[in-house]
Each structure stands twice: as structure tokens, then as C-alpha cells.
Motif scaffolding. Structure first.
Motif, short mmCIF file in Angstrom:
data_model
loop_
_atom_site.label_atom_id
_atom_site.label_comp_id
_atom_site.label_asym_id
_atom_site.label_seq_id
_atom_site.Cartn_x
_atom_site.Cartn_y
_atom_site.Cartn_z
N VAL A 1 0.84 -1.21 0.00
CA VAL A 1 0.00 0.00 0.00
C VAL A 1 0.87 1.25 0.00
CG1 VAL A 1 -1.68 1.33 1.33
CG2 VAL A 1 -1.99 -1.13 1.05
N GLY A 2 1.95 1.25 0.78
CA GLY A 2 2.83 2.41 0.82
C GLY A 2 3.39 2.77 -0.54
N GLN A 3 3.62 1.75 -1.38
CA GLN A 3 4.17 1.99 -2.71
C GLN A 3 3.31 2.94 -3.52
OE1 GLN A 3 7.11 0.73 -3.77
NE2 GLN A 3 6.96 1.82 -5.71
N ALA A 4 2.01 2.93 -3.26
CA ALA A 4 1.08 3.71 -4.08
C ALA A 4 0.97 5.17 -3.66
CB ALA A 4 -0.31 3.06 -4.03
N VAL A 5 1.57 5.56 -2.55
CA VAL A 5 1.39 6.93 -2.07
C VAL A 5 2.04 7.95 -3.01
CG1 VAL A 5 1.88 8.55 -0.19
CG2 VAL A 5 1.16 6.22 0.33
N CYS A 6 3.24 7.66 -3.50
CA CYS A 6 3.96 8.63 -4.32
C CYS A 6 4.21 8.17 -5.75
CB CYS A 6 5.32 8.96 -3.68
SG CYS A 6 5.21 9.84 -2.11
N ASP A 7 3.85 6.94 -6.08
CA ASP A 7 4.16 6.39 -7.39
C ASP A 7 3.36 7.02 -8.52
OD1 ASP A 7 6.24 4.61 -7.20
OD2 ASP A 7 5.04 2.83 -7.58
N LYS A 8 3.89 6.86 -9.74
CA LYS A 8 3.09 7.07 -10.95
C LYS A 8 2.25 5.80 -11.12
CE LYS A 8 4.90 8.94 -14.61
NZ LYS A 8 4.17 10.23 -14.70
N ILE A 9 0.96 5.89 -10.92
CA ILE A 9 0.09 4.72 -10.84
C ILE A 9 -0.23 4.18 -12.23
CG2 ILE A 9 -2.12 3.85 -10.02
CD1 ILE A 9 -0.18 4.65 -7.79
N ASP A 10 -0.12 2.86 -12.38
CA ASP A 10 -0.50 2.21 -13.63
C ASP A 10 -1.08 0.83 -13.32
OD1 ASP A 10 1.68 0.34 -13.33
OD2 ASP A 10 3.02 1.83 -14.22
N GLU A 11 -1.31 0.03 -14.33
CA GLU A 11 -1.98 -1.25 -14.15
C GLU A 11 -1.22 -2.22 -13.25
OE1 GLU A 11 -5.00 -2.59 -15.15
OE2 GLU A 11 -5.46 -0.49 -15.57
N ARG A 12 0.11 -2.05 -13.11
CA ARG A 12 0.87 -2.93 -12.23
C ARG A 12 0.37 -2.84 -10.79
NH1 ARG A 12 6.51 -0.76 -12.30
NH2 ARG A 12 5.27 1.14 -12.25
N HIS A 13 -0.02 -1.65 -10.39
CA HIS A 13 -0.45 -1.45 -9.00
C HIS A 13 -1.75 -2.18 -8.69
CE1 HIS A 13 2.37 1.86 -9.80
NE2 HIS A 13 2.61 1.83 -8.51
N LYS A 14 -2.56 -2.35 -9.70
CA LYS A 14 -3.83 -3.06 -9.49
C LYS A 14 -3.57 -4.48 -8.98
CE LYS A 14 -8.21 -4.20 -11.79
NZ LYS A 14 -8.97 -4.13 -13.06
N GLU A 15 -2.46 -5.07 -9.41
CA GLU A 15 -2.13 -6.45 -9.02
C GLU A 15 -1.68 -6.57 -7.58
OE1 GLU A 15 -2.75 -9.03 -11.03
OE2 GLU A 15 -3.59 -7.49 -12.34
N ILE A 16 -1.17 -5.49 -6.98
CA ILE A 16 -0.63 -5.58 -5.62
C ILE A 16 -1.49 -4.89 -4.57
CG2 ILE A 16 1.74 -5.77 -6.50
CD1 ILE A 16 2.18 -2.85 -5.51
N LEU A 17 -2.47 -4.10 -5.01
CA LEU A 17 -3.26 -3.33 -4.06
C LEU A 17 -4.61 -3.99 -3.77
CD1 LEU A 17 -2.71 0.28 -5.47
CD2 LEU A 17 -1.72 -0.68 -3.37
N PRO A 18 -5.10 -3.85 -2.54
CA PRO A 18 -6.48 -4.28 -2.26
C PRO A 18 -7.46 -3.53 -3.16
CG PRO A 18 -5.30 -3.75 -0.23
CD PRO A 18 -4.44 -3.27 -1.35
N ASP A 19 -8.57 -4.15 -3.47
CA ASP A 19 -9.55 -3.55 -4.37
C ASP A 19 -10.03 -2.19 -3.85
OD1 ASP A 19 -9.37 -5.71 -6.05
OD2 ASP A 19 -11.14 -6.72 -5.25
N TYR A 20 -10.17 -2.06 -2.53
CA TYR A 20 -10.70 -0.81 -1.99
C TYR A 20 -9.68 0.34 -2.10
CZ TYR A 20 -8.09 -2.26 2.20
OH TYR A 20 -7.11 -2.67 3.08
N ILE A 21 -8.41 0.03 -2.27
CA ILE A 21 -7.41 1.06 -2.52
C ILE A 21 -7.37 1.39 -4.01
CG2 ILE A 21 -4.96 1.67 -2.42
CD1 ILE A 21 -6.17 1.58 0.31
N TRP A 22 -7.44 0.37 -4.84
CA TRP A 22 -7.42 0.60 -6.29
C TRP A 22 -8.66 1.36 -6.75
CZ3 TRP A 22 -4.20 0.85 -10.15
CH2 TRP A 22 -4.69 0.85 -11.46
#
Length: 329
Positions: free
Chosen positions: A72-93
Motif C-alpha cells: 500500500v505504501g508503494q502507491a502513495v507517491c508512485d506514478k500509478i499504472d496497471e501494475r499497481h492493481k495487481e498488488i493493491l487491495p480492491d478498496y485502494i485501487w
């Protein structure tokens, strides 16, 4: 007394927490580092939920000093793309809108600090992500102003999170790691400067991510002696000879023998853990030594057991007096 040796649970996410506890105790571990979101639900507000986790650990004779929120921490500052969908809970995505993902991830980190407080844990290990990692190789040329803006963006997003951590008496330990805002000694210093050395921000020290880059991983301990909040014990091997796939890892999976480097079970790579223990003693680090076990070519139970034995055999405390203190009259 030697430091606690703990097992990070994220690599065992296919098992229940109780199953992980049983295995960890059988392997000889002193405690668990809880990996989110698999083994801890930070949305729980009932004190009985957290009481149940503590009782489960106590039942198996295991201690808890740290919880971790890498994904989850990875998504705070990243440029978000489809890769993040694979590692994040649905409610975060959610709907995948990048800014929405970042904001929900930031809120989740604050909930994680609250959960840590409920568990009487003062350190949360995690990632930050980075808005500028994709600019690592500076071609086309990247201006210094672009890099500086990346660090300002990190500070804007993380300072409010750190303020909440501070209010709750919890620290955030960034695992210095490629793809994060801090991935070597220089960038770690830049990150600290960006947030004006916020007291709730420090580092999870993992030598494996520094070693294969050619970074002096022992010196890192001395450089940030007051910011080493947690330690991951993880080994890595890199080749003495050129390989088909270089230091960037290429587009081949971990474990592929064509790679220049691969993670290995403790004691089977090139990290000098003797010098690490001596440096940790020198800075008076008394926290746990947590095994983040990753070796694509080895059975994980075999690796977890031998890594625990390796760490306990290697660890020692600083001497209470100089060896020659009693030579004189």
C-alpha cells in the motif's frame, strides 16, 4: 542479551497467521513482523481484534515489534499504472484514477499507524513509492529542477502522514530500495532533507538492496545511525563476471541464472553480515533482526530455518569493556 530474530510474514501470505506462528516457532524465531494486508486488517476498530492478535502471538511464544505495509505504501507517491492493481487491495485501487489511488493509500497508512498503536508497536516499515524513479537513467536528460520537484512532491504527500504518525507515537521506517524515493545513500539524505528531518521518519535497513547496486551498505549504517529504526536481514549474490542481464534486472524474473544478481538465503550471498552486526553494535541498535526471506531457488521452509540459525549464530552484543582494560596494574 542478543537481539530478537523475527520472521517477516509477507512471503507466507498464503497461510493464516496462526499457521505462520506455528512454523516460525518451529524454525526457532523469537517473533513475527506482520505483513499487511494479509495478516492484519487495519480497518478493524474493535480492541478485541488487536487483543486477539497479541494473545495468538503470546500463545506461540512470539513477540511483535513491527508491522509492515510495503504494497500500500508503494502507491502513495508512485506514478500509478496497471501494475499497481495487481498488488493493491480492491478498496485502494477503486476505479484506478491515479490521484484517488494515492489518496486512499495515504489514508491507509494513517490507519496502519493507528493499528500499530493498538498493538503497542512503535514502528511501521514500508515503501513510499516515487514520482521520479522512472527518470533514474538520465536520458533524455533530466533537469535538476525536475528531480527537486519529485522530492517536493514526496514531502507534500508524506509530511501529513508523518504528522499523524508522530501524534500516535509511531515511526515510519522506509525500506531503502530501488523504486522508492530513497534507494541509496545520496537519495536517502535527499529524502530526509525534503521532509526537514521529520522525527517520525527513518529507515528500514536492508543491505541486499544496496549491495548489488555497488553502494557501501555498512557505511549507510554509520551515515544514518540515528535513523535506523528497523533491520531486515536479507542476502544477495552478484556475479564477478559479466552476465546477459545487468544490474537493472532486465525483463527476466527473479531467480533466472542470466541475471547479474539474485536474492539468496542468508549466508549464501555476498553481503558481509559480520561487519553489519559490528556496525549495528556501534550505533547501539537494539531492535529486531527481521528475516525477509527471498530465494527463488530454495524451499522457503529450509531457507527460513537456516536463516534463523545463521542470524542467531552471528549476532552478538557490544562488549561492556575493552579487552585490554585489565592489562595494566
Amino acid at each position: 542479551m542478543p537481539r530478537l530474530v523475527t520472521l517477516y510474514s509477507l512471503q507466507w501470505g498464503d497461510l493464516s497467521l496462526e499457521e505462520v506462528c506455528i512454523k516460525a516457532k518451529g524454525f526457532g524465531y523469537d517473533g513475527i513482523e506482520l505483513g499487511l494486508p494479509t495478516h492484519l486488517d487495519v480497518h478493524q476498530t474493535d480492541p478485541l481484534y488487536y487483543k486477539g492478535i497479541k494473545e495468538l502471538l503470546e500463545k506461540h511464544g512470539l513477540q511483535l515489534r513491527t508491522i509492515s505495509t510495503h504494497l500500500v505504501g508503494q502507491a502513495v507517491c508512485d506514478k500509478i499504472d496497471e501494475r499497481h492493481k495487481e498488488i493493491l487491495p480492491d478498496y485502494i485501487w477503486g476505479d484506478g484514477d491515479p490521484e484517488g489511488v494515492r489518496q486512499r493509500a495515504a489514508k491507509e497508512l494513517v490507519l496502519t499507524a493507528r493499528a500499530a498503536k493498538e498493538l503497542r508497536v512503535d514502528t511501521v516499515v514500508g515503501f513510499t513509492g516515487s514520482p521520479i524513479w522512472h527518470l533514474l537513467y538520465s536520458f533524455p536528460p533530466v533537469s535538476q529542477s525536475t528531480i527537486d520537484e519529485g522530492y517536493r512532491d514526496f514531502a507534500r504527500r508524506f509530511t501529513p502522514i508523518l504528522e499523524k504518525f508522530k501524534e500516535m507515537g509511531v515511526r515510519f521506517a522506509l525500506e531503502v530500495h530501488p523504486t522508492e524515493i530513497a534507494f541509496d545513500t545520496f537519495s536517502a539524505r535527499k529524502a530526509l532533507e525534503a521532509i526537514e528531518y521529520h522525527p517520525a521518519f527513518g529507515f528500514n535497513y536492508d543491505p541486499s538492496h544496496l549491495g548489488y547496486q555497488g553502494v557501501d551498505y555498512v557505511d549507510f549504517i554509520y551515515q544514518f545511525h540515528d535513523r535506523i529504526f528497523h533491520v531486515h536481514m536479507k542476502d544477495v549474490y552478484w556475479s564477478d563476471m559479466p552476465k546477459q542481464v545487468g544490474v537493472f534486472g532486465g525483463h527476466v524474473p527473479f531467480g533466472d541464472p542470466r541475471r547479474y544478481w539474485n536474492f539468496r538465503s542468508l549466508g549464501r550471498g555476498k553481503i558481509n553480515f559480520e561487519e553489519i552486526i559490528r556496525a549495528l553494535n556501534a550505533i547501539d541498535y537494539q531492535g529486531p533482526l527481521s528475516i525477509e526471506w527471498e530465494d527463488s531457488a530454495m524451499d522457503r521452509e529450509h531457507g527460513a530455518r537456516e536463516s534463523c540459525e545463521f542470524t542467531k549464530r552471528l549476532d552478538f552484543q557490544l562488549s561492556g569493556h575493552a579487552f585490554d582494560a585489565f592489562f595494566g596494574k
